[in-house]
Design a protein around this motif. Structure first.
Motif, PDB file in Angstrom:
ATOM      1  N   THR A  59       0.874  -1.387   0.053  1.00 49.37           N
ATOM      2  CA  THR A  59       0.103   0.069  -0.048  1.00 49.37           C
ATOM      3  C   THR A  59       0.758   1.317  -0.054  1.00 49.37           C
ATOM      4  O   THR A  59       1.876   1.322   0.728  1.00 49.37           O
ATOM      5  CB  THR A  59      -0.984   0.059   1.148  1.00 49.37           C
ATOM      6  OG1 THR A  59      -0.089  -0.176   2.459  1.00 49.37           O
ATOM      7  CG2 THR A  59      -1.813  -0.901   1.155  1.00 49.37           C
ATOM      8  N   TYR A  81      -2.683  11.986   0.476  1.00 51.39           N
ATOM      9  CA  TYR A  81      -3.219  12.757   1.231  1.00 51.39           C
ATOM     10  C   TYR A  81      -2.785  14.322   0.818  1.00 51.39           C
ATOM     11  O   TYR A  81      -1.744  14.482   0.652  1.00 51.39           O
ATOM     12  CB  TYR A  81      -2.503  12.437   2.763  1.00 51.39           C
ATOM     13  CG  TYR A  81      -2.896  13.634   3.764  1.00 51.39           C
ATOM     14  CD1 TYR A  81      -4.318  13.775   4.171  1.00 51.39           C
ATOM     15  CD2 TYR A  81      -1.846  14.561   4.080  1.00 51.39           C
ATOM     16  CE1 TYR A  81      -4.601  14.973   5.047  1.00 51.39           C
ATOM     17  CE2 TYR A  81      -2.178  15.791   5.140  1.00 51.39           C
ATOM     18  CZ  TYR A  81      -3.608  15.702   5.391  1.00 51.39           C
ATOM     19  OH  TYR A  81      -3.926  16.688   6.422  1.00 51.39           O
ATOM     20  N   ILE A  95      -7.253  10.838   0.127  1.00 49.50           N
ATOM     21  CA  ILE A  95      -7.630  10.795   1.959  1.00 49.50           C
ATOM     22  C   ILE A  95      -7.611  12.520   2.148  1.00 49.50           C
ATOM     23  O   ILE A  95      -6.693  13.044   1.987  1.00 49.50           O
ATOM     24  CB  ILE A  95      -6.436  10.167   2.680  1.00 49.50           C
ATOM     25  CG1 ILE A  95      -6.628   8.630   2.115  1.00 49.50           C
ATOM     26  CG2 ILE A  95      -7.166  10.411   3.958  1.00 49.50           C
ATOM     27  CD1 ILE A  95      -5.706   7.884   3.007  1.00 49.50           C
ATOM     28  N   SER A  99      -6.984  12.501   9.905  1.00 50.89           N
ATOM     29  CA  SER A  99      -7.323  11.487  10.969  1.00 50.89           C
ATOM     30  C   SER A  99      -7.887  10.275  10.247  1.00 50.89           C
ATOM     31  O   SER A  99      -8.131   9.200  10.883  1.00 50.89           O
ATOM     32  CB  SER A  99      -8.603  12.013  11.742  1.00 50.89           C
ATOM     33  OG  SER A  99      -9.636  12.542  10.718  1.00 50.89           O
ATOM     34  N   ASP A 100      -8.174  10.299   8.934  1.00 53.93           N
ATOM     35  CA  ASP A 100      -8.423   8.958   8.379  1.00 53.93           C
ATOM     36  C   ASP A 100      -7.202   8.371   7.612  1.00 53.93           C
ATOM     37  O   ASP A 100      -7.240   7.250   7.095  1.00 53.93           O
ATOM     38  CB  ASP A 100      -9.206   9.319   7.043  1.00 53.93           C
ATOM     39  CG  ASP A 100     -10.761   9.907   7.194  1.00 53.93           C
ATOM     40  OD1 ASP A 100     -11.034   9.665   8.602  1.00 53.93           O
ATOM     41  OD2 ASP A 100     -11.204  10.803   6.738  1.00 53.93           O
ATOM     42  N   LEU A 101      -6.016   8.636   8.228  1.00 52.53           N
ATOM     43  CA  LEU A 101      -4.717   8.071   7.531  1.00 52.53           C
ATOM     44  C   LEU A 101      -4.524   6.636   8.422  1.00 52.53           C
ATOM     45  O   LEU A 101      -4.858   6.722   9.582  1.00 52.53           O
ATOM     46  CB  LEU A 101      -3.575   9.036   7.700  1.00 52.53           C
ATOM     47  CG  LEU A 101      -3.497  10.176   6.632  1.00 52.53           C
ATOM     48  CD1 LEU A 101      -2.285  10.966   7.189  1.00 52.53           C
ATOM     49  CD2 LEU A 101      -3.367   9.399   5.234  1.00 52.53           C
ATOM     50  N   SER A 102      -4.134   5.632   7.804  1.00 51.44           N
ATOM     51  CA  SER A 102      -3.849   4.395   8.522  1.00 51.44           C
ATOM     52  C   SER A 102      -2.357   4.118   8.328  1.00 51.44           C
ATOM     53  O   SER A 102      -1.521   5.239   8.627  1.00 51.44           O
ATOM     54  CB  SER A 102      -4.695   3.225   7.704  1.00 51.44           C
ATOM     55  OG  SER A 102      -4.496   2.063   8.435  1.00 51.44           O
ATOM     56  N   GLN A 103      -1.771   3.046   8.159  1.00 51.40           N
ATOM     57  CA  GLN A 103      -0.278   2.655   8.011  1.00 51.40           C
ATOM     58  C   GLN A 103      -0.332   2.201   6.470  1.00 51.40           C
ATOM     59  O   GLN A 103      -1.037   1.189   6.226  1.00 51.40           O
ATOM     60  CB  GLN A 103      -0.042   1.813   9.018  1.00 51.40           C
ATOM     61  CG  GLN A 103       0.493   2.600  10.458  1.00 51.40           C
ATOM     62  CD  GLN A 103       1.143   1.818  11.480  1.00 51.40           C
ATOM     63  OE1 GLN A 103       0.848   0.466  11.662  1.00 51.40           O
ATOM     64  NE2 GLN A 103       1.763   2.325  12.217  1.00 51.40           N
ATOM     65  N   TYR A 104       0.724   2.260   6.128  1.00 49.97           N
ATOM     66  CA  TYR A 104       1.086   1.874   4.734  1.00 49.97           C
ATOM     67  C   TYR A 104       2.432   1.211   4.345  1.00 49.97           C
ATOM     68  O   TYR A 104       3.347   1.411   5.434  1.00 49.97           O
ATOM     69  CB  TYR A 104       0.913   3.140   3.741  1.00 49.97           C
ATOM     70  CG  TYR A 104      -0.426   3.981   3.998  1.00 49.97           C
ATOM     71  CD1 TYR A 104      -1.389   3.547   3.205  1.00 49.97           C
ATOM     72  CD2 TYR A 104      -0.248   4.768   4.785  1.00 49.97           C
ATOM     73  CE1 TYR A 104      -2.739   4.225   3.297  1.00 49.97           C
ATOM     74  CE2 TYR A 104      -1.605   5.506   5.255  1.00 49.97           C
ATOM     75  CZ  TYR A 104      -2.542   5.221   4.427  1.00 49.97           C
ATOM     76  OH  TYR A 104      -3.871   5.772   4.719  1.00 49.97           O
ATOM     77  N   TYR A 129       2.797   6.897   9.945  1.00 41.19           N
ATOM     78  CA  TYR A 129       1.860   6.082   9.228  1.00 41.19           C
ATOM     79  C   TYR A 129       2.519   5.146   8.408  1.00 41.19           C
ATOM     80  O   TYR A 129       2.154   4.467   7.379  1.00 41.19           O
ATOM     81  CB  TYR A 129       1.213   7.191   8.201  1.00 41.19           C
ATOM     82  CG  TYR A 129       0.803   8.545   8.886  1.00 41.19           C
ATOM     83  CD1 TYR A 129      -0.231   8.353   9.655  1.00 41.19           C
ATOM     84  CD2 TYR A 129       1.268   9.597   8.735  1.00 41.19           C
ATOM     85  CE1 TYR A 129      -0.976   9.476  10.592  1.00 41.19           C
ATOM     86  CE2 TYR A 129       0.646  10.972   9.179  1.00 41.19           C
ATOM     87  CZ  TYR A 129      -0.538  10.664  10.275  1.00 41.19           C
ATOM     88  OH  TYR A 129      -1.130  11.628  10.807  1.00 41.19           O
ATOM     89  N   GLU A 131       3.802   1.351   8.307  1.00 35.67           N
ATOM     90  CA  GLU A 131       3.577  -0.207   9.078  1.00 35.67           C
ATOM     91  C   GLU A 131       5.219  -0.559   9.487  1.00 35.67           C
ATOM     92  O   GLU A 131       6.113  -0.296   8.697  1.00 35.67           O
ATOM     93  CB  GLU A 131       2.959  -1.053   8.292  1.00 35.67           C
ATOM     94  CG  GLU A 131       3.544  -1.544   6.896  1.00 35.67           C
ATOM     95  CD  GLU A 131       2.827  -2.512   5.931  1.00 35.67           C
ATOM     96  OE1 GLU A 131       3.339  -3.255   5.466  1.00 35.67           O
ATOM     97  OE2 GLU A 131       1.676  -2.421   6.124  1.00 35.67           O
TER      98      GLU A 131
END
Length: 214
Positions: A59, A81, A95, A99-104, A129, A131
């Motif tokens: 990702t 983003y 994005i 606040s909607d960011l995950s890990q990539y 952000y 992983e």
């Protein structure tokens, strides 16, 4: 944040030209010229192919990446983003809120750190952000040549530096220190000449890896 809400739009260009008249001659080309798009994406893909092996589970997030046109065409899901209202290119999901960011698996921070007042704070935040075992790709222009920088550090007379939107200037050692200070392991750092169509530049490319949980 307010400065870049309308980045590269007519209103942004008009305001910038007011304070930086010379920008008028390149305003339509910066970040848009087909030569820049080709050379930057080709150089990025070549650098990444030399230093990591993407797979279909990858990702990719381009943090501050405009419409995502510089995201490499690796297999996997692609996100950008961006604080401006520009629409992403096909195949890239925008994005809108941090606040909607995950890990990539791979985060791109390309041509961003020269714009911000606290680059280490930004790199540390962006690292959150990534992983475990993932990568941060950082790219920035080198606008002061190594020879000029060394002469200045050893007492040479000051030299002219163009005033524009970039508020930080980097060299390889500065970029390396930035990644290491954010807790990343250095995979590779290089500089290279780039023809962006409207100018010739030197870009610094760096890849850092986040430690795994093991």
């Amino acid at each position: 944040m307010r400065l870049y809400l309308d980045y590269r739009s007519p209103s942004y260009n008009q305001e910038r030209i007011l304070y930086e008249p010379s920008y008028a001659s390149i305003a339509d080309d910066v970040g848009q010229h087909e030569v820049e798009i080709h050379t930057r994406t080709a150089a990025l893909k070549d650098f990444l192919n030399q230093n990591l092996t993407p797979n279909r589970a990858f990702t990719i997030l381009d943090y501050g990446g405009s419409d995502g046109k510089f995201v490499p065409d690796f297999p996997g899901k692609k996100f950008v983003y961006e604080i401006s209202d520009i629409d992403p290119i096909p195949g890239v999901t925008r994005i809108k809120s941090e606040s909607d960011l995950s890990q990539y698996s791979l985060v791109l921070l390309a041509h961003v750190i020269e714009h911000v007042p606290h680059p280490l704070d930004l790199v540390r935040k962006v690292t959150s952000y990534i992983e475990p075992g993932g990568y941060l790709y950082l790219e920035t222009p080198q606008e002061i040549a190594d020879d000029d920088r060394n002469r200045f550090l050893h007492g040479a007379s000051p030299f002219d530096i163009a005033i524009h939107e970039h508020i930080n200037s980097y060299c390889k050692s500065a970029v390396t220190g930035l990644l290491e200070s954010a807790g990343l392991n250095i995979v590779a750092v290089q500089t290279g000449q780039v023809d962006v169509g409207w100018a010739r530049a030197v870009h610094i490319r760096a890849l850092g890896r986040k430690g795994s949980l093991e």
